[in-house]
Scaffold this motif. Structure first.
Motif, PDB file in Angstrom:
ATOM      1  N   GLY A  34      16.630  21.616   3.621  1.00  0.00           N
ATOM      2  CA  GLY A  34      15.390  21.192   2.997  1.00  0.00           C
ATOM      3  C   GLY A  34      14.822  19.972   3.671  1.00  0.00           C
ATOM      4  N   ALA A  35      13.585  19.646   3.299  1.00  0.00           N
ATOM      5  CA  ALA A  35      12.918  18.467   3.845  1.00  0.00           C
ATOM      6  C   ALA A  35      11.973  17.896   2.805  1.00  0.00           C
ATOM      7  CB  ALA A  35      12.156  18.828   5.116  1.00  0.00           C
ATOM      8  N   MET A  36      11.878  16.563   2.805  1.00  0.00           N
ATOM      9  CA  MET A  36      10.939  15.848   1.933  1.00  0.00           C
ATOM     10  C   MET A  36      10.211  14.808   2.770  1.00  0.00           C
ATOM     11  SD  MET A  36      13.353  15.013  -1.386  1.00  0.00           S
ATOM     12  CE  MET A  36      12.064  14.274  -2.357  1.00  0.00           C
ATOM     13  N   THR A  37       8.893  14.764   2.654  1.00  0.00           N
ATOM     14  CA  THR A  37       8.102  13.740   3.328  1.00  0.00           C
ATOM     15  C   THR A  37       6.967  13.319   2.404  1.00  0.00           C
ATOM     16  OG1 THR A  37       6.537  15.271   4.346  1.00  0.00           O
ATOM     17  CG2 THR A  37       8.529  14.776   5.596  1.00  0.00           C
ATOM     18  N   GLY A  38       6.372  12.186   2.721  1.00  0.00           N
ATOM     19  CA  GLY A  38       5.170  11.759   2.011  1.00  0.00           C
ATOM     20  C   GLY A  38       5.451  10.930   0.784  1.00  0.00           C
ATOM     21  N   LYS A  39       4.542  11.028  -0.161  1.00  0.00           N
ATOM     22  CA  LYS A  39       4.607  10.225  -1.381  1.00  0.00           C
ATOM     23  C   LYS A  39       5.664  10.756  -2.333  1.00  0.00           C
ATOM     24  CE  LYS A  39      -0.252   9.074  -1.133  1.00  0.00           C
ATOM     25  NZ  LYS A  39      -1.566   9.362  -1.675  1.00  0.00           N
ATOM     26  N   ARG A  40       6.237   9.833  -3.093  1.00  0.00           N
ATOM     27  CA  ARG A  40       7.243  10.202  -4.085  1.00  0.00           C
ATOM     28  C   ARG A  40       6.615  11.057  -5.184  1.00  0.00           C
ATOM     29  NH1 ARG A  40      10.290   5.328  -5.498  1.00  0.00           N
ATOM     30  NH2 ARG A  40      11.609   5.989  -3.791  1.00  0.00           N
ATOM     31  N   LEU A  64      -2.904  10.577 -10.124  1.00  0.00           N
ATOM     32  CA  LEU A  64      -4.306  10.234  -9.906  1.00  0.00           C
ATOM     33  C   LEU A  64      -4.454   8.765  -9.522  1.00  0.00           C
ATOM     34  CD1 LEU A  64      -7.163  11.278  -9.970  1.00  0.00           C
ATOM     35  CD2 LEU A  64      -7.264  10.751 -12.407  1.00  0.00           C
ATOM     36  N   TYR A  65      -3.701   7.888 -10.195  1.00  0.00           N
ATOM     37  CA  TYR A  65      -3.772   6.460  -9.910  1.00  0.00           C
ATOM     38  C   TYR A  65      -2.395   5.944  -9.541  1.00  0.00           C
ATOM     39  CZ  TYR A  65      -8.185   6.943 -12.324  1.00  0.00           C
ATOM     40  OH  TYR A  65      -9.436   7.358 -12.702  1.00  0.00           O
ATOM     41  N   GLY A  66      -2.331   5.116  -8.541  1.00  0.00           N
ATOM     42  CA  GLY A  66      -1.046   4.536  -8.149  1.00  0.00           C
ATOM     43  C   GLY A  66      -0.173   5.568  -7.486  1.00  0.00           C
ATOM     44  N   GLY A  67       1.109   5.354  -7.588  1.00  0.00           N
ATOM     45  CA  GLY A  67       2.047   6.305  -7.025  1.00  0.00           C
ATOM     46  C   GLY A  67       2.020   6.331  -5.513  1.00  0.00           C
ATOM     47  N   GLU A  68       1.938   5.172  -4.889  1.00  0.00           N
ATOM     48  CA  GLU A  68       1.876   5.106  -3.431  1.00  0.00           C
ATOM     49  C   GLU A  68       3.251   5.002  -2.792  1.00  0.00           C
ATOM     50  OE1 GLU A  68      -0.974   5.553  -1.737  1.00  0.00           O
ATOM     51  OE2 GLU A  68      -1.887   5.858  -3.691  1.00  0.00           O
ATOM     52  N   ASP A  69       4.339   5.008  -3.583  1.00  0.00           N
ATOM     53  CA  ASP A  69       5.687   4.902  -3.023  1.00  0.00           C
ATOM     54  C   ASP A  69       5.993   6.118  -2.172  1.00  0.00           C
ATOM     55  OD1 ASP A  69       5.977   2.578  -4.455  1.00  0.00           O
ATOM     56  OD2 ASP A  69       7.122   3.495  -6.084  1.00  0.00           O
TER      57      ASP A  69
END
Length: 186
Positions: A157-163, A168-173
């Protein structure tokens, strides 16, 4: 208990026992033949625990937001060499295809990583950076002194990008090691 039947010369269509039976039924009348149904016992197949476990793993990963990818079972030897396995690693001795469609599809895969990495590259090239994908499928490992390879199921598997890509707002981790660890522990 035997009956010898010779059809007339003008009936070239009567060549087998079933043809004769059909003619007798037609002359006697199909409505006079009793209707019977074949009897067959039905049994439920036993539960394949390996299949059940694979399905449970797939459902768990889908529940964690992953999408399943299906890649070709054929890859290039160059893709295996890029993974930098040690020279004695059995994954570098794949089963060769006798008549490959192309150089990119010349051997049977010994690992799922080339397919997963190609899917990641394909998505990143199209600016799809928030990605969660997996593949649970067979690999083909050669066996010493045997014609057919071993075919175990592997998971990659693979995971990239934002958590949390859908917020809609925030969540930039960004996804990090702890996210991957959490999925593996799940």
């Amino acid at each position: 208990g035997l009956l010898r039947v010779v059809p007339p010369a003008f009936r070239a269509d009567i060549t087998r026992e079933v043809d004769l039976s059909e003619e007798i039924a037609r002359l006697a009348g199909y409505d006079r033949i009793p209707v019977t149904y074949p009897k067959a016992g039905l049994q439920a197949a036993s539960v394949d625990l390996h299949l059940k476990t694979r399905e449970e793993v797939k459902f768990a990963l889908q529940g964690a937001g992953f999408y399943e990818v299906l890649n070709y079972s054929f890859i290039s030897t160059g893709a295996l060499k890029k993974l930098r396995y040690t020279p004695e690693d059995m994954r570098l001795q794949p089963v060769c295809i006798m008549n490959p469609l192309s150089e990119e599809l010349e051997v049977m895969r010994t690992t799922l990583l080339p397919g997963i990495l190609n899917a990641v590259r394909f998505n990143l090239d199209r600016r799809n950076e928030d990605l969660r994908i997996f593949e649970l499928s067979k690999v083909f490992l050669p066996r010493a002194d045997e014609l057919l390879p071993e075919e175990p199921h592997h998971l990659a598997g693979a995971m990239t990008g934002k958590r949390f890509p859908q917020l809609l707002y925030g969540g930039e981790d960004e996804v990090d090691y702890t996210d991957v660890k959490g999925v593996v522990e799940m």
